[in-house]
Scaffold this active site. Structure first.
Site, PDB file in Angstrom:
ATOM      1  CG  HIS A  89      -3.712   0.598   8.541  1.00 42.60           C
ATOM      2  ND1 HIS A  89      -3.782  -0.688   8.062  1.00 42.60           N
ATOM      3  CD2 HIS A  89      -4.736   0.724   9.422  1.00 42.60           C
ATOM      4  CE1 HIS A  89      -4.794  -1.314   8.619  1.00 42.60           C
ATOM      5  NE2 HIS A  89      -5.391  -0.494   9.450  1.00 42.60           N
ATOM      6  NE  ARG A 130      -0.777  -0.317   4.973  1.00 39.33           N
ATOM      7  CZ  ARG A 130      -0.014   0.424   5.763  1.00 39.33           C
ATOM      8  NH1 ARG A 130       0.333   1.635   5.378  1.00 39.33           N
ATOM      9  NH2 ARG A 130       0.407  -0.032   6.925  1.00 39.33           N
ATOM     10  CE1 TYR A 169       3.849   1.403   8.366  1.00 36.07           C
ATOM     11  CE2 TYR A 169       3.182   3.019  10.005  1.00 36.07           C
ATOM     12  CZ  TYR A 169       2.895   2.280   8.866  1.00 36.07           C
ATOM     13  OH  TYR A 169       1.677   2.425   8.237  1.00 36.07           O
TER      14      TYR A 169
END
Length: 378
Positions: A281, A277, A291
């Site tokens: 999220h 992606r 991250y």
């Protein structure tokens, strides 16, 4: 005593060695299935699906349309005109390649990111926007549309899929159920329970795990010691395959084959699609820069499913910049119209929600209906 300890240590060493060998043998079976490489070149001619030129163009149209839709949805969320939204850019091949292999009578049990699949299965786009806004009409599906409301509970749709598929089998229906979750969903207990049940009863189900590398911020390597998610099919006694999820033809082929096996009574299949992606999220405060590295994002950017399939189609004189611009403009106009339609939908009231909960409301719901009917009439 020493003899017993030595024997115990020797036995444990042999068991550990045998176990390691067995795991390695299992993992070696799950090589990534691919048809198109990153340059859009065919690397697996024998696996090429039998799709017409028009079908190939339609696949590309849907992916371009969905990329524009994704960009617009993120903007609408930032404007406060859309509620919860899970970005889908980068996962178009995984989502749309699998849905393209379905028939109208097949069932889709989606997760909250899997909105493109149910729209291309027949859900009006404006209702998809209403669902993101939390409006009840977003879940009032047209008659004959075989989809479930997108599942918010991670992995719950896996168990539900096993049940729906068992119902289809018992009724001798000639269709299947497909469901989707992410790599995070494969870490849930429901994932194992649902697949185990589906395998035990040999039901017509296809489980798609879109491995986009992160369960929100948790990398897949920290979710499981298994090298692949596909190998988890072995424990359930069902077929499993790992697919290049940025290759729309490979995803279509794997899903089409899984559907045929299910209809032939050969049981369920677990499909792991390796995808990514490009966005967060969700739009609910996630920051992927905390991250993910820019190097990783650049690496996956080179695998973009739209770029790959565009190169393939252009090599066959089936796509052009002019065609793509037409799709982009069409997408913008249809999205604009869908948002306008969603805006015209009457705002939901508390009595709407209470009224849809039960066919025959119990006492406490009837009391609340009376209370809020009085309040809303003022």
């Amino acid at each position: 005593m020493d003899i017993k300890n030595n024997y115990r240590l020797l036995t444990k060493g042999l068991v550990d060695k045998l176990s390691t060998k067995t795991i390695e043998q299992v993992e070696e079976q799950f090589e990534t299935f691919q048809i198109l490489n990153e340059e859009g070149q065919i690397v697996n001619e024998s696996a090429m699906p039998d799709l017409s030129d028009e079908q190939l163009q339609e696949l590309m149209r849907r992916m371009v349309y969905t990329r524009i839709w994704d960009q617009r949805a993120v903007s609408l969320n930032r404007q406060g005109r859309l509620g919860f939204y899970a970005p889908m850019g980068g996962q178009e091949a995984s989502m749309l390649g699998s849905q393209f292999a379905l028939e109208k009578d097949d069932w889709i049990l989606p997760g909250y990111r899997d909105i493109p699949q149910i729209v291309f299965h027949g859900l009006p786009l404006y209702q998809a926007f209403l669902w993101s806004r939390g409006h009840f009409h977003g879940g009032q599906f047209p008659d004959g549309l075989n989809i479930a409301v997108p599942q918010i509970i991670i992995g719950a749709q896996i168990v539900q899929t096993a049940g729906v598929a068992l119902g289809l089998k018992r009724k001798k229906k000639d269709n299947i159920v497909i469901t989707y979750t992410g790599d995070g969903g494969s870490s849930q207990g429901d994932f194992y329970e649902g697949m185990n049940f589906a395998g035990a009863y040999n039901v017509p189900a296809v489980f798609v795990v879109q491995n986009n590398r992160f369960a929100i911020s948790v990398p897949v390597e920290k979710q499981s010691a298994a090298k692949t998610i596909a190998q988890k099919a072995v424990a359930a006694g069902i077929e499993g395959i790992q697919v290049d999820g940025m290759d729309v033809l490979a995803v279509y082929k794997a899903t089409s084959d899984a559907r045929k096996r299910a209809l032939a009574g050969e049981g369920p299949t677990l499909i792991e699609t390796l995808t990514y992606r490009y966005g967060a999220h969700s739009t609910s405060g996630d920051d992927p820069t905390r991250y993910r590295t820019s190097e990783e994002e650049d690496e996956w950017g080179k695998k973009d499913p739209l770029i790959r399939f565009r190169k393939f189609l252009e090599s066959k004189n089936l796509w052009s910049e002019e065609k793509e611009n037409e799709v982009v403009e069409q997408a913008k106009e249809e999205i604009k119209a869908a948002v306008k339609e969603a805006d015209k939908t009457p705002k939901q009231k508390v009595t709407d929600l209470l009224g849809f909960m039960f066919e025959n409301p119990p006492v406490n719901i009837r009391e609340q209906l009376e209370e809020y009917t009085a309040k809303e009439s003022k």
